[in-house]
Design a protein around this motif. Sequence first.
Motif, short mmCIF file in Angstrom:
data_model
loop_
_atom_site.label_atom_id
_atom_site.label_comp_id
_atom_site.label_asym_id
_atom_site.label_seq_id
_atom_site.Cartn_x
_atom_site.Cartn_y
_atom_site.Cartn_z
N THR A 40 1.05 -1.27 -0.04
CA THR A 40 -0.52 -0.34 -0.19
C THR A 40 0.79 1.53 -0.23
N GLU A 80 -5.92 4.46 -7.46
CA GLU A 80 -8.13 5.23 -6.03
C GLU A 80 -7.94 3.53 -5.88
N LYS A 81 -8.88 2.11 -6.95
CA LYS A 81 -9.53 1.69 -6.29
C LYS A 81 -8.76 0.93 -5.58
N SER A 84 -8.56 2.20 -1.67
CA SER A 84 -9.18 2.19 -1.31
C SER A 84 -9.76 0.71 -0.78
N GLY A 88 -9.60 2.06 2.81
CA GLY A 88 -10.68 2.50 2.71
C GLY A 88 -11.40 3.35 1.55
N SER A 89 -12.74 3.96 1.80
CA SER A 89 -12.98 4.71 0.77
C SER A 89 -12.80 6.03 1.32
N ASP A 90 -12.70 6.34 2.45
CA ASP A 90 -11.98 7.49 2.60
C ASP A 90 -10.40 7.83 2.67
N TRP A 91 -10.00 7.25 2.70
CA TRP A 91 -7.95 7.00 2.70
C TRP A 91 -7.54 8.58 2.16
N LYS A 92 -8.34 9.74 1.37
CA LYS A 92 -7.70 10.63 0.95
C LYS A 92 -8.07 12.26 1.67
N TYR A 95 -4.51 11.88 3.63
CA TYR A 95 -3.20 10.64 3.20
C TYR A 95 -2.77 12.34 3.49
#
Length: 245
Positions: A40, A80-81, A84, A88-92, A95
């Motif tokens: 990751t 991005e996929k 996520s 998780g979908s809120d990683w941004k 970050y």
Amino acid sequence: MTEESFTTKMRKATREIHSISDSLVNAKLAFALSDDDVWTEGLLIFYEIFRYLEQALDRHRNSPLARLDLEALRRTEAFEKDLSFYLGSDWKSSYVVGDAVAAYLLHLRKVESADPVMLSAYVYHLYMGLLSGGQVLGHKRRLLARLPFAGAAREGGDAVTSFGDAPIPRLKCEMKAAMNALAGDLDEAARQMLLEESKTVFARNNEVIRSVKGGTHVVLTKMLILVIPVSVALMLFALLVFYKK
């Protein structure tokens, strides 16, 4: 005698520093084969670089750089996929770009400002890397994820190294042809600048690879995986000897 292609000249010009990159990947990112944290972290690092380059391709659609914007190669959404999947979908939301990556991006901005065509060295080498070594890493991770006691690796999250139905050899041939065509439209001075910038690509890649902090705990985990069975075997041996007495 047939003249060498420009991509052959690029390979020869970067042979020495490319070997250093291979050694770094083998020594450090190879841990990513069995550890999601390291994998990751590598995704985060190269996500920023690929995203910048793909945005540059959009900014320079009327430039010779656009020759390298090949169908099926763009990776931003795939990164991005995968991120996520792992974070998780809120990683941004939490970050933060690391120092080594920030320095890399600053260099790319300077290159683009001076001559966008010089970014073709980065586009070419990074995509070819993903189509070569990246395929090997992705394949090995998928295999290891299916094995028992494979470590922390999970099956899935491999969009970055997947190109759908597009054959990898064909994509590599198309990228080489596009790079050779681009170089063919440049004068000799510009081609020499591209060869020098190609060396910088690997130097910058080496810096960000070294910044990957994961790996130490993976080494310890692997050592424990080896040590524990040996220790158990020694204990069993000692018990057998004791009961024989």
